[in-house]
Design a protein around this motif. Structure first.
Motif: not given
Length: 121
Positions: A26-29, A41-44, A98-102, A113-115
């Motif tokens: 899955i790609e971030p949008t 990337t975090y899972t569950n 996904f956690l993004f660089d800030i 971003e929620i998967i």
């Protein structure tokens, strides 16, 4: 004649199968117009939905109590795509995303971003 027809079917199937793009990742949008890199990337993982508050800078729904790495645990997550049916203060959830660089921003929440998301029972 039957062998040629059979060979033609095999060639067509192989061609069609090889022309399809097989993307299992899955790609971030979200935040892509800002060229934000995914830093984790975090899972569950468990978390709690927190309603917006006018008292502080968090004017959007956030995810709190998400177990993050030590260098990222101080700020809540602000999901770019929280579904409306999860916008309930205090709702316990299980989330992947996904956690993004800030690092170049001075913000009080981390971009997320929620998967997938589901209610934790």
């Amino acid at each position: 004649m039957k062998i040629k027809y059979f060979n033609l079917k095999i060639i067509i199937i192989l061609f069609l199968g090889s022309s399809c793009e097989n993307r299992s990742e899955i790609e971030p949008t979200c935040y892509q117009n800002e060229n934000r890199a995914v830093v984790a990337t975090y899972t569950n993982v468990p978390g709690t939905i927190n309603a917006p508050s006018a008292d502080i800078c968090l004017t959007e729904y956030t995810l709190i109590n998400v177990p993050l790495t030590p260098e990222r645990e101080s700020n809540p997550l602000v999901p770019c795509n929280l579904p409306d049916n999860f916008k309930k203060d205090g709702l316990d959830v299980i989330v992947s995303g996904f956690l993004f660089d800030i690092s170049d921003l001075n913000v009080c929440a981390q971009y997320f971003e929620i998967i997938s998301i589901k209610e934790r029972r």
